[in-house]
Write a protein that holds these residues in place. Structure first.
Motif, mmCIF file in Angstrom:
data_model
loop_
_atom_site.group_PDB
_atom_site.id
_atom_site.type_symbol
_atom_site.label_atom_id
_atom_site.label_comp_id
_atom_site.label_asym_id
_atom_site.label_seq_id
_atom_site.Cartn_x
_atom_site.Cartn_y
_atom_site.Cartn_z
ATOM 1 N N GLN A 1 7.213 19.448 71.798
ATOM 2 C CA GLN A 1 7.402 20.051 70.480
ATOM 3 C C GLN A 1 7.050 21.535 70.492
ATOM 4 O OE1 GLN A 1 8.817 18.449 68.002
ATOM 5 N NE2 GLN A 1 8.959 16.592 69.219
ATOM 6 N N SER A 2 6.060 21.901 71.289
ATOM 7 C CA SER A 2 5.717 23.313 71.414
ATOM 8 C C SER A 2 6.894 24.110 71.959
ATOM 9 C CB SER A 2 4.498 23.474 72.327
ATOM 10 O OG SER A 2 4.239 24.841 72.571
ATOM 11 N N THR B 1 -2.039 19.969 58.839
ATOM 12 C CA THR B 1 -2.168 20.720 60.091
ATOM 13 C C THR B 1 -2.098 19.767 61.270
ATOM 14 O OG1 THR B 1 -3.592 22.329 58.979
ATOM 15 C CG2 THR B 1 -3.587 22.333 61.389
ATOM 16 N N ARG B 2 -1.269 20.094 62.244
ATOM 17 C CA ARG B 2 -1.182 19.256 63.438
ATOM 18 C C ARG B 2 -0.976 20.123 64.675
ATOM 19 N NH1 ARG B 2 4.302 16.290 64.958
ATOM 20 N NH2 ARG B 2 3.284 16.698 66.934
ATOM 21 N N SER B 3 -1.486 19.633 65.792
ATOM 22 C CA SER B 3 -1.282 20.311 67.074
ATOM 23 C C SER B 3 0.020 19.821 67.680
ATOM 24 C CB SER B 3 -2.455 20.034 68.012
ATOM 25 O OG SER B 3 -2.602 18.636 68.221
ATOM 26 N N LEU B 4 0.543 20.569 68.629
ATOM 27 C CA LEU B 4 1.826 20.252 69.260
ATOM 28 C C LEU B 4 1.626 19.938 70.735
ATOM 29 C CD1 LEU B 4 3.943 23.158 67.753
ATOM 30 C CD2 LEU B 4 3.857 20.792 66.945
ATOM 31 N N GLY B 5 2.321 18.929 71.195
ATOM 32 C CA GLY B 5 2.358 18.657 72.622
ATOM 33 C C GLY B 5 3.328 19.589 73.314
ATOM 34 N N THR C 1 1.471 26.510 69.377
ATOM 35 C CA THR C 1 0.665 25.342 69.756
ATOM 36 C C THR C 1 0.296 24.451 68.579
ATOM 37 O OG1 THR C 1 -1.374 26.640 69.558
ATOM 38 C CG2 THR C 1 -0.313 26.547 71.733
ATOM 39 N N GLY C 2 0.579 24.909 67.356
ATOM 40 C CA GLY C 2 0.249 24.097 66.189
ATOM 41 C C GLY C 2 1.037 24.554 64.985
#
Length: 321
Positions: free
Chosen positions: A28-29, A21-25, A171-172
């Motif tokens: 990338q979002s 699991t990773r969040s997006l800046g 967002t992720g």
């Protein structure tokens, strides 16, 4: 005297799998949300290049990048490799080509699958276009694959500035990671595992320093020489250190809190780890004397429990802490 045959070296399939699991800046979002909306976005660098997929920092100058642009969904194959046997989770279930495609308006290539009948249908320089997935969620898989395209390069429209703003942006992401392979523990640990089936714990002694290692590694980690002499140790041992587990593991039917400990089996010079039960978790301590508990049909001890002996003196196990 007849020689005793060496035990069979074990081998078994092993799967390591977990969700990453990773969040997006913001870059990338915008890219992944754009795919959901059938829009391919890149990012423009300070020297005018357009990078697709977009990145947040220029790979040459390390400059932060935020200038998003829209490119075409058509492009040109720059190189390719044929995949004759697709694996689980790959874009297509039938043989396909992995291709690097430079989309019209971009200066870098995007890796994806190309759906064609066979390798004779692929060539460097061929024109392709995006085949969009029927259901799109904001992931690279929103591009189902590329397909051949008989059109020419679009008019000199060039990449168009794009604000990167969409309703309900992604967002992720959660990317499943999985590794399938065949694992062999080797000669030494195969012998160790075979012995466990007879409820015995067997280590190997170093011919140089004379230390006994359990589980055996086939070589002394201190002296670096091969080990072959097998030594039965335990079954009792001493807790050298431990931790209290308060988070329940998925698919592990053990109620928290519970204790995992390093246990120095009698006669061993290396502590192994195992679960401690048969005692309240807050009464487990260094020096506690324990013994294994086996379940019917179990191939290794289910846990260790107190023997009722007095605690071991610290000096007898301090080198193994």
């Amino acid at each position: 005297m007849a020689s005793v045959p060496a035990p069979e070296v074990l081998r078994a399939p092993l799967v390591v799998e977990f969700p990453f699991t990773r969040s997006l800046g913001p870059v990338q979002s915008a890219f992944l949300t754009g795919l959901r909306e059938r829009t391919v976005l890149g990012v423009r660098t300070g020297d005018g290049r357009t990078l697709v997929p977009p990145v947040e920092y220029d790979p040459v100058t390390a400059e932060e990048l935020r200038d998003l642009v829209e490119v075409a969904a058509t492009g040109t194959v720059t190189t390719w490799a044929w995949n004759h046997e697709p694996r689980r989770g790959q874009p297509l279930g039938t043989p396909f080509a992995w291709v690097l495609v430079t989309l019209d308006g971009a200066d870098t290539a995007l890796l994806h699958a190309l759906d064609v009948p066979g390798p004779e249908s692929v060539r460097t320089g061929m024109r392709v276009r995006v085949r969009w997935a029927a259901e799109r969620v904001g992931a690279i898989t929103d591009i189902a694959c590329f397909e051949p395209y008989d059109g020419t390069r679009g008019a000199d429209r060039g990449p168009q500035a794009h604000p990167g703003e969409f309703d309900e942006p992604v967002t992720g992401i959660v990317a499943p990671a999985r590794l399938d392979y065949a694992y062999s523990p080797g000669r030494a640990q195969s012998a160790y595992l075979h012995a466990l089936t007879d409820r015995k714990t067997v280590g190997e002694r170093c011919p140089a320093c004379r230390k006994v290692y359990v589980p055996p590694r086939g070589a002394c980690p201190t002296c670096g020489v091969a080990t072959e002499e097998r030594v039965e140790v335990g079954p009792r041992g001493t807790v050298t250190t431990y931790c209290i587990v308060n988070i329940k593991a998925k698919n592990l039917d053990i109620e928290v809190p519970y204790v995992y400990a390093h246990i120095a089996l009698d006669g061993a010079d290396l502590a192994l780890h195992a679960r401690i039960a048969g005692i309240p978790y807050d009464e487990v301590r260094m020096g506690l004397r324990v013994e294994p508990v086996w379940t019917d049909g179990g191939r290794y001890p289910d846990h260790y429990r107190p023997t009722g002996e007095p605690d071991a003196d610290y000096d007898t196990y301090k080198e193994l802490v």
